[in-house]
Scaffold this motif. Structure first.
Motif, mmCIF file in Angstrom:
data_model
loop_
_atom_site.group_PDB
_atom_site.id
_atom_site.type_symbol
_atom_site.label_atom_id
_atom_site.label_comp_id
_atom_site.label_asym_id
_atom_site.label_seq_id
_atom_site.Cartn_x
_atom_site.Cartn_y
_atom_site.Cartn_z
ATOM 1 N N UNK A 77 0.822 -1.217 0.000
ATOM 2 C CA UNK A 77 0.000 0.000 0.000
ATOM 3 C C UNK A 77 0.855 1.266 0.000
ATOM 4 N N UNK A 78 2.092 1.154 0.491
ATOM 5 C CA UNK A 78 3.004 2.294 0.498
ATOM 6 C C UNK A 78 3.728 2.455 -0.835
ATOM 7 N N UNK A 79 3.502 1.516 -1.750
ATOM 8 C CA UNK A 79 4.129 1.589 -3.071
ATOM 9 C C UNK A 79 5.632 1.394 -3.029
ATOM 10 N N UNK A 80 6.094 0.601 -2.071
ATOM 11 C CA UNK A 80 7.541 0.385 -1.939
ATOM 12 C C UNK A 80 8.036 -0.565 -3.023
ATOM 13 N N UNK A 81 9.320 -0.466 -3.370
ATOM 14 C CA UNK A 81 9.849 -1.267 -4.481
ATOM 15 C C UNK A 81 9.925 -2.761 -4.164
ATOM 16 N N UNK A 82 10.008 -3.540 -5.221
ATOM 17 C CA UNK A 82 10.148 -4.994 -5.114
ATOM 18 C C UNK A 82 11.377 -5.337 -4.276
ATOM 19 N N UNK A 83 11.231 -6.350 -3.446
ATOM 20 C CA UNK A 83 12.331 -6.782 -2.587
ATOM 21 C C UNK A 83 12.248 -8.293 -2.402
ATOM 22 N N UNK A 84 13.340 -8.875 -1.949
ATOM 23 C CA UNK A 84 13.302 -10.275 -1.538
ATOM 24 C C UNK A 84 12.644 -10.315 -0.167
ATOM 25 N N UNK A 85 11.623 -11.136 -0.005
ATOM 26 C CA UNK A 85 10.926 -11.294 1.265
ATOM 27 C C UNK A 85 11.131 -12.713 1.756
ATOM 28 N N UNK A 86 11.337 -12.877 3.065
ATOM 29 C CA UNK A 86 11.413 -14.221 3.634
ATOM 30 C C UNK A 86 11.077 -14.169 5.113
ATOM 31 N N UNK A 87 10.544 -15.273 5.569
ATOM 32 C CA UNK A 87 10.328 -15.487 6.991
ATOM 33 C C UNK A 87 11.568 -16.215 7.501
ATOM 34 N N UNK A 88 12.105 -15.773 8.613
ATOM 35 C CA UNK A 88 13.234 -16.489 9.211
ATOM 36 C C UNK A 88 12.674 -17.750 9.862
ATOM 37 N N UNK A 89 13.234 -18.883 9.492
ATOM 38 C CA UNK A 89 12.761 -20.180 9.982
ATOM 39 C C UNK A 89 13.767 -20.780 10.954
#
Length: 113
Positions: A77-89
């Motif tokens: 919603x903030x229009x932030x750029x594409x990034x790598x997303x991950x949950x720390x497991x």
């Protein structure tokens, strides 16, 4: 691994501040000095000093599934750029940051095929 923390790197500080102002979670800005550290050690830090990462990455620690989706919605919603997303497991918490970044890049390449 229960403390909710967002590890974020590769973004200008004003962008990170925008995101911080929309959520109540603790943030740690990742820098080039962190790449050789193990994720569990990074999570224990209060701050990082060094040059910015050259890749945009957002790592979520200790979040529920609902909190992850909510955070991603706010991010979008903030229009932030594409990034790598991950949950720390439980598995990735023992990796060096550079190895996790490499793994995420490889995963993204596979998904694009």
């Amino acid at each position: 691994m229960d403390s909710k923390k967002i590890l974020i790197g590769g973004f200008p500080l004003n962008t990170i501040d925008r995101l911080k102002s929309n959520v109540t979670y603790e943030f740690l800005v990742l820098t080039s000095e962190d790449v050789d550290l193990i994720i569990s050690d990074i999570l224990k830090k209060d701050n990082s000093v060094g040059d910015p990462l050259d890749i945009k990455i957002v790592l979520l620690n200790g979040f529920t599934r609902e909190e992850i989706f909510s955070f991603i919605q706010i991010y979008k919603s903030l229009g932030l750029p594409k990034a790598l997303f991950a949950m720390i497991t439980n598995h990735s918490i023992n990796w060096k940051l550079k190895d996790l970044i490499y793994h995420l890049i490889q995963e993204e390449k596979e998904l694009k095929r």
